[in-house]
Design a protein around this motif. Structure first.
Motif, PDB file in Angstrom:
ATOM      1  N   UNK A   1     -46.348 -20.322  50.051  1.00 53.79           N
ATOM      2  CA  UNK A   1     -45.192 -20.529  49.172  1.00 53.79           C
ATOM      3  C   UNK A   1     -45.106 -19.434  48.126  1.00 53.79           C
TER       4      UNK A   1
ATOM      5  N   UNK B   1     -43.923 -16.172  49.503  1.00 58.72           N
ATOM      6  CA  UNK B   1     -42.466 -16.242  49.689  1.00 58.72           C
ATOM      7  C   UNK B   1     -41.727 -16.168  48.363  1.00 58.72           C
ATOM      8  N   UNK B   2     -42.278 -16.862  47.354  1.00 60.25           N
ATOM      9  CA  UNK B   2     -41.652 -16.852  46.021  1.00 60.25           C
ATOM     10  C   UNK B   2     -41.670 -15.449  45.429  1.00 60.25           C
TER      11      UNK B   2
ATOM     12  N   UNK C   1     -52.747 -38.233  43.064  1.00 62.90           N
ATOM     13  CA  UNK C   1     -52.509 -39.680  42.923  1.00 62.90           C
ATOM     14  C   UNK C   1     -52.347 -40.396  44.272  1.00 62.90           C
ATOM     15  N   UNK C   2     -52.237 -39.625  45.355  1.00 70.81           N
ATOM     16  CA  UNK C   2     -52.016 -40.247  46.685  1.00 70.81           C
ATOM     17  C   UNK C   2     -53.296 -40.929  47.181  1.00 70.81           C
TER      18      UNK C   2
ATOM     19  N   UNK D   1     -38.832 -23.215  37.892  1.00 73.34           N
ATOM     20  CA  UNK D   1     -38.726 -24.391  38.766  1.00 73.34           C
ATOM     21  C   UNK D   1     -39.883 -24.474  39.745  1.00 73.34           C
TER      22      UNK D   1
ATOM     23  N   UNK E   1     -36.317 -26.112  47.265  1.00 76.14           N
ATOM     24  CA  UNK E   1     -36.095 -25.202  46.127  1.00 76.14           C
ATOM     25  C   UNK E   1     -36.143 -23.741  46.600  1.00 76.14           C
ATOM     26  N   UNK E   2     -37.131 -23.470  47.445  1.00 78.34           N
ATOM     27  CA  UNK E   2     -37.277 -22.112  47.974  1.00 78.34           C
ATOM     28  C   UNK E   2     -36.058 -21.733  48.829  1.00 78.34           C
TER      29      UNK E   2
ATOM     30  N   UNK F   1     -50.021 -23.456  50.022  1.00 75.90           N
ATOM     31  CA  UNK F   1     -49.485 -23.090  48.697  1.00 75.90           C
ATOM     32  C   UNK F   1     -49.437 -21.569  48.517  1.00 75.90           C
TER      33      UNK F   1
ATOM     34  N   UNK G   1     -35.150 -18.734  36.468  1.00 75.08           N
ATOM     35  CA  UNK G   1     -34.974 -20.172  36.756  1.00 75.08           C
ATOM     36  C   UNK G   1     -35.812 -20.561  37.983  1.00 75.08           C
ATOM     37  N   UNK G   2     -35.782 -19.702  39.014  1.00 77.75           N
ATOM     38  CA  UNK G   2     -36.549 -19.976  40.242  1.00 77.75           C
ATOM     39  C   UNK G   2     -38.039 -20.047  39.941  1.00 77.75           C
TER      40      UNK G   2
ATOM     41  N   UNK H   1     -45.944 -30.752  40.255  1.00 74.01           N
ATOM     42  CA  UNK H   1     -45.599 -32.087  40.772  1.00 74.01           C
ATOM     43  C   UNK H   1     -46.315 -32.342  42.105  1.00 74.01           C
ATOM     44  N   UNK H   2     -46.359 -31.311  42.961  1.00 69.80           N
ATOM     45  CA  UNK H   2     -47.045 -31.448  44.262  1.00 69.80           C
ATOM     46  C   UNK H   2     -48.529 -31.750  44.039  1.00 69.80           C
TER      47      UNK H   2
ATOM     48  N   UNK I   1     -46.132 -37.356  47.799  1.00 68.92           N
ATOM     49  CA  UNK I   1     -46.693 -36.022  48.055  1.00 68.92           C
ATOM     50  C   UNK I   1     -45.844 -35.260  49.083  1.00 68.92           C
TER      51      UNK I   1
ATOM     52  N   UNK J   1     -42.462 -27.566  40.166  1.00 68.36           N
ATOM     53  CA  UNK J   1     -42.579 -28.270  41.454  1.00 68.36           C
ATOM     54  C   UNK J   1     -43.997 -28.207  42.014  1.00 68.36           C
ATOM     55  N   UNK J   2     -44.656 -27.075  41.827  1.00 68.07           N
ATOM     56  CA  UNK J   2     -46.053 -26.962  42.297  1.00 68.07           C
ATOM     57  C   UNK J   2     -46.937 -27.941  41.516  1.00 68.07           C
TER      58      UNK J   2
ATOM     59  N   UNK K   1     -48.907 -35.280  42.714  1.00 65.87           N
ATOM     60  CA  UNK K   1     -48.657 -36.247  43.791  1.00 65.87           C
ATOM     61  C   UNK K   1     -49.837 -36.305  44.755  1.00 65.87           C
ATOM     62  N   UNK K   2     -50.449 -35.147  45.003  1.00 65.86           N
ATOM     63  CA  UNK K   2     -51.617 -35.098  45.899  1.00 65.86           C
ATOM     64  C   UNK K   2     -52.808 -35.846  45.292  1.00 65.86           C
TER      65      UNK K   2
END
Lengths: 196, 49
Positions: free
Chosen positions: B4, B7-8, B48-49, B34, A80-81, B1, B30-31, B41-42, A70, B38-39, B45-46
């Protein structure tokens, strides 16, 4: 694919482009400048992997080991950012040479942008400055445009093939003088004459 | 988030609004793609943690 048409419809257009203008050159800094940053980001991307290997090698049980994936994912999200922030700043530092003027557009950060323009008629002198071993090998450097105004100068920073660019600007300048004697524009609307 | 994505948005806005030529628009695409991956994946991951 009309959804993706925005990727193709804006070639060589920019804010403030005149309808009668033709873009001769669109310049960014040399790719080597960006390549250095990309290599640094490449090394940064290895940090979570290296850390994981190091933790496995030392065989210590960290309290946050369950959250490692995580935390690594969040790291990569901000990596990435950061990568695309650097690419954005690189792409938005542009120098545009049209058949009428030179536009120096520099991005210093979000909402921090300076744009200056210079009529081709006002160019007095252009000098090129290539300094260092790598710039000499890869042929990139600074180009300085001296204007008719006493202190005003235009800088093209770290552009590729500055000598060729200088020749092209001088050629465009000569052509502009030939077509526009006395720096008089006659393009905006039929019958109107624009004087600077 | 939320920070993010704010900013994105700024990156996407600058690339599309001020970018000259096709390249900045392609980079923006592409940004964005991506960032979505990635979000996801985050989040995975959260969970499954």
């Amino acid at each position: 694919m009309s959804v993706f048409s925005f990727l193709t419809q804006t070639e060589y257009t920019f804010e403030g482009k005149k309808s009668y203008e033709t873009v001769l050159l669109l310049l960014h800094r040399h790719w080597f400048v960006m390549a250095i940053k990309l290599v640094m980001f490449g090394f940064m991307a290895l940090i979570p992997v290296a850390l994981r290997i190091a933790i496995g090698y030392i065989q210590i049980d960290l309290p946050f080991s369950n959250y490692y994936l995580f935390i690594a994912a969040i790291f990569y999200l901000f990596w990435w950012y950061g990568l695309f922030y650097a690419i954005t700043m690189y792409l938005l530092d542009t120098w545009i040479v049209t058949d009428h003027r030179i536009i120096d557009s520099e991005q210093h950060g979000f909402f921090n942008r300076s744009v200056a323009e210079l009529s081709l008629a006002k160019i007095q002198d252009i000098s090129v400055n290539i300094r260092g071993v790598i710039p000499t090998f890869l042929d990139f450097g600074d180009l300085e445009v001296q204007t008719a105004a006493a202190a005003e100068k235009f800088f093209f920073k770290q552009i590729a093939h500055p000598n060729e660019v200088r020749d092209m600007i001088m050629e465009a300048h000569n052509q502009f003088i030939r077509i526009h004697p006395n720096d008089v524009e006659t393009h905006e609307t039929p019958g109107s004459v624009i004087t600077p | 988030m939320l920070i993010y994505w704010i900013g994105a948005f700024l990156v996407l806005y600058h690339l599309i609004r001020f970018g000259v030529g096709n390249q900045p628009k392609a980079v923006a695409f592409i940004f964005f793609a991506g960032s979505i991956i990635l979000v996801l994946i985050v989040f995975t991951a959260y969970l499954t943690a």
